[in-house]
Design a protein around this motif. Structure first.
Motif, PDB file in Angstrom:
ATOM      1  N   HIS A  29      22.584 -23.867 -19.997  1.00  0.00           N
ATOM      2  CA  HIS A  29      23.675 -22.900 -19.882  1.00  0.00           C
ATOM      3  C   HIS A  29      23.494 -21.751 -20.873  1.00  0.00           C
TER       4      HIS A  29
ATOM      5  N   TYR B  98      20.700 -19.422 -19.807  1.00  0.00           N
ATOM      6  CA  TYR B  98      21.172 -18.579 -18.696  1.00  0.00           C
ATOM      7  C   TYR B  98      21.963 -17.393 -19.250  1.00  0.00           C
TER       8      TYR B  98
ATOM      9  N   LEU C 286      31.601 -28.584 -21.797  1.00  0.00           N
ATOM     10  CA  LEU C 286      30.913 -28.942 -20.555  1.00  0.00           C
ATOM     11  C   LEU C 286      31.121 -30.404 -20.174  1.00  0.00           C
TER      12      LEU C 286
ATOM     13  N   HIS D 268      26.717 -23.973 -27.292  1.00  0.00           N
ATOM     14  CA  HIS D 268      26.987 -22.807 -26.448  1.00  0.00           C
ATOM     15  C   HIS D 268      26.876 -21.573 -27.333  1.00  0.00           C
TER      16      HIS D 268
ATOM     17  N   LEU E 133      18.823 -26.550 -14.514  1.00  0.00           N
ATOM     18  CA  LEU E 133      20.074 -26.282 -13.813  1.00  0.00           C
ATOM     19  C   LEU E 133      19.988 -26.396 -12.293  1.00  0.00           C
TER      20      LEU E 133
ATOM     21  N   CYS F 156      23.263 -28.377 -21.978  1.00  0.00           N
ATOM     22  CA  CYS F 156      23.945 -27.285 -22.683  1.00  0.00           C
ATOM     23  C   CYS F 156      22.979 -26.136 -22.974  1.00  0.00           C
TER      24      CYS F 156
ATOM     25  N   PRO G 260      27.527 -16.761 -18.698  1.00  0.00           N
ATOM     26  CA  PRO G 260      27.211 -18.132 -18.330  1.00  0.00           C
ATOM     27  C   PRO G 260      27.157 -18.273 -16.810  1.00  0.00           C
TER      28      PRO G 260
END
Length: 314
Positions: free
Chosen positions: A244, A247, A221, A194, A279, A241, A254
């Motif tokens: 995310h 994004y 997550l 992340h 996603l 991951c 997030p």
């Protein structure tokens, strides 16, 4: 609580973060701080070249992980980050194998993975030392916050956060994918990717905390992993991951929830295409791309990397 039922997901998220932060500080913060200080003090007695400069209180989101800013008396100007963490419920290595694996991570010399400078593990916890970045993490840069502030203050409601420029998304994303591919090619896994686990220095991204999987601490997550059947390999975890993270790099925050089928307007169609492949409802039902496939997408395939030599972990 009745009013919160009809509130925006971000508002509910902020409320929960504040609530659990207060519970954390009341019920366990003082005790864990004391245990961490005891462990760190014992370490410094055995290796006196290190000196604690200040505790970095609540810098991370984990309750059972504490951070300290330290220095090496032989390198007085350079700063390092010491972290103390309880071993988690997902630990699968024996104590002996864990020590060997952690020793491997102190010998990393690859450009996209941040090495540990020192590690020490016991039956219940680990003590880790790595370089400290004054610029903070990639999330700190996206949210435009001070790295040393508490996690809640930085990320609960950032006022100035914004997505990255397309060239940054392409370069950073490609470097992160190369780091992940290197881990998997070497028989290792991550599962903890992340924006707070990415350090950027001179336009080079380095993945940090790659020891988390070995220490058995759960991923942020993990609830999503257990709900989606197509996340059934360590590579699919890291791809999820990465979705995310991409994004957040694109939109400055997030996703509120996954699957995501309506993406906010953004001038980067190539980024939205990759996000949809990871996603969207369709991706979560039929399966996600591999790391190699992601690297070959138009978003990342034409990125010129400074480090062209074949990467490897010995």
């Amino acid at each position: 609580m009745v009013a919160l039922r009809h509130s925006h997901p971000n508002d509910l998220h902020k409320f929960c973060m504040k609530f659990f932060s207060e519970i954390h500080s009341i019920s366990s913060g003082c005790l864990l701080e004391e245990i961490a200080l005891q462990q760190v003090s014992m370490f410094f007695r055995s290796d006196p070249k290190w000196e604690v400069l200040e505790p970095l209180k609540d810098m991370g989101w984990r309750i059972r992980k504490k951070y300290f800013l330290i220095k090496n008396k032989e390198q007085s100007k350079e700063r390092f980050l010491l972290s103390w963490v309880d071993l988690g419920p997902d630990k699968f290595l024996s104590d002996k194998d864990l020590q060997s694996a952690m020793k491997l991570l102190t010998n990393l010399s690859t450009p996209y993975l941040c090495p540990l400078l020192f590690s020490s593990t016991s039956e219940s916890s680990a003590l880790l030392i790595r370089p400290f970045s004054e610029k903070g993490s990639l999330r700190d840069q996206i949210c435009k916050v001070k790295p040393r502030d508490s996690h809640l203050k930085k990320y609960c409601n950032p006022k100035k956060s914004q997505g990255l420029e397309l060239e940054q998304i392409k370069l950073y994303g490609r470097q992160i994918l190369e780091g992940l591919r290197l881990l998997h090619d070497s028989g290792l896994f991550f599962g903890h990717l992340h924006a707070s686990n990415i350090i950027v220095d001179d336009d080079v991204c380095r993945v940090v905390d790659i020891e988390n999987g070995m220490l058995g601490v759960p991923s942020v997550l993990r609830p999503a992993f257990t709900q989606l059947r197509k996340i059934n390999t360590t590579e699919s975890m890291d791809v999820f991951c990465f979705g995310h993270l991409l994004y957040e790099m694109t939109y400055g925050r997030p996703p509120d929830s996954v699957p995501v089928d309506q993406f906010p307007s953004v001038p980067y169609a190539s980024a939205v295409s990759v996000l949809q492949s990871i996603l969207s409802t369709e991706a979560c039902k039929t399966g996600m791309p591999t790391l190699s496939v992601l690297i070959q997408t138009p978003l990342f395939s034409d990125v010129q990397l400074k480090h062209s030599e074949k990467l490897q972990i010995k």
